[in-house]
Scaffold this motif. Structure first.
Motif, PDB file in Angstrom:
ATOM      1  N   CYS A   1      -6.287  -6.889  -7.313  1.00  0.00           N
ATOM      2  CA  CYS A   1      -7.348  -6.717  -6.311  1.00  0.00           C
ATOM      3  C   CYS A   1      -6.749  -6.004  -5.104  1.00  0.00           C
ATOM      4  N   ASN A   2      -7.460  -5.993  -4.003  1.00  0.00           N
ATOM      5  CA  ASN A   2      -7.031  -5.337  -2.769  1.00  0.00           C
ATOM      6  C   ASN A   2      -5.637  -5.812  -2.345  1.00  0.00           C
ATOM      7  N   ASP A   3      -4.826  -4.894  -1.805  1.00  0.00           N
ATOM      8  CA  ASP A   3      -3.447  -5.206  -1.417  1.00  0.00           C
ATOM      9  C   ASP A   3      -3.363  -6.373  -0.440  1.00  0.00           C
TER      10      ASP A   3
ATOM     11  N   GLU B   1      -4.468  -0.237  -7.651  1.00  0.00           N
ATOM     12  CA  GLU B   1      -4.669  -1.348  -6.724  1.00  0.00           C
ATOM     13  C   GLU B   1      -5.180  -2.528  -7.553  1.00  0.00           C
TER      14      GLU B   1
ATOM     15  N   SER C   1       0.825  -1.206   0.000  1.00  0.00           N
ATOM     16  CA  SER C   1       0.000   0.000   0.000  1.00  0.00           C
ATOM     17  C   SER C   1       0.862   1.260   0.000  1.00  0.00           C
TER      18      SER C   1
END
Length: 180
Positions: free
Chosen positions: A128-130, A125, A115
């Motif tokens: 997908c999500n970190d 990002e 992040s």
């Protein structure tokens, strides 16, 4: 019977704020405190894509092998660069190893560095999500972050301070420490 507005019993009259062209909500329109206005400015830089994909480990086979057998080394190198030298490669790698041995979930620690890296370079990002990337593909995520920093001109093997000297910039010292 009632004191006039000019008496000390009343607060000074609040004038409407000057017209700035910036919309304000109706709830704070007439009740703002006098003084300079402060504005929150969003980061206007557009997000850019990563220089390599998550699974492009064949772009750097030596780092892929090191990360596969000892991810703490790769993580330590990434953390030192992302933290701009405020943490050492050894200390970050050791903490990563400790968290891995105690909890088995070092991904929750390493995802914060992904992040931070994304924020520094305005990276998307993706995929997908970190945290999800690190939980599902920890080793691939570390390799991708390593490749990203390498493609941005960092020699990952020498650390932050040596990279700054190599680039002709003076590495910033913490406040209160003078060069000898």
């Amino acid at each position: 019977m009632y004191p006039s507005k000019l008496d000390a019993g009343y607060p000074p009259a609040m004038a409407p704020p000057p017209t700035t062209g910036i919309p304000i909500s109706s709830t704070n329109q007439f009740y703002s405190q006098p003084g300079p206005a402060t504005f929150h400015v969003e980061n206007s830089r557009a997000s850019v894509s990563w220089s390599t994909g998550l699974c492009h480990c064949l772009d750097d086979c030596s780092n892929c092998c090191i990360t596969c057998f000892c991810p703490c080394i790769t993580f330590g190198q990434i953390a030192e660069i992302v933290d701009k030298g405020s943490s050492s490669c050894g200390a970050s790698g050791a903490l990563y190893t400790l968290i891995l041995c105690v909890t088995g979930c070092s991904c929750f620690y390493s995802c914060f560095y992904r992040s931070k890296l994304r924020a520094q370079y305005s990276l998307k990002e993706s995929p997908c999500n970190d945290c999800l990337v690190h939980c599902c593909c920890e080793l691939c995520a570390l390799c991708q972050e390593y490749r990203e920093l390498k493609r941005r001109g960092f020699d990952m093997s020498i650390g932050w301070h040596a990279n700054m000297e190599k680039q002709g910039r003076v590495a910033t010292l913490p406040p209160g420490i003078q060069g000898a």
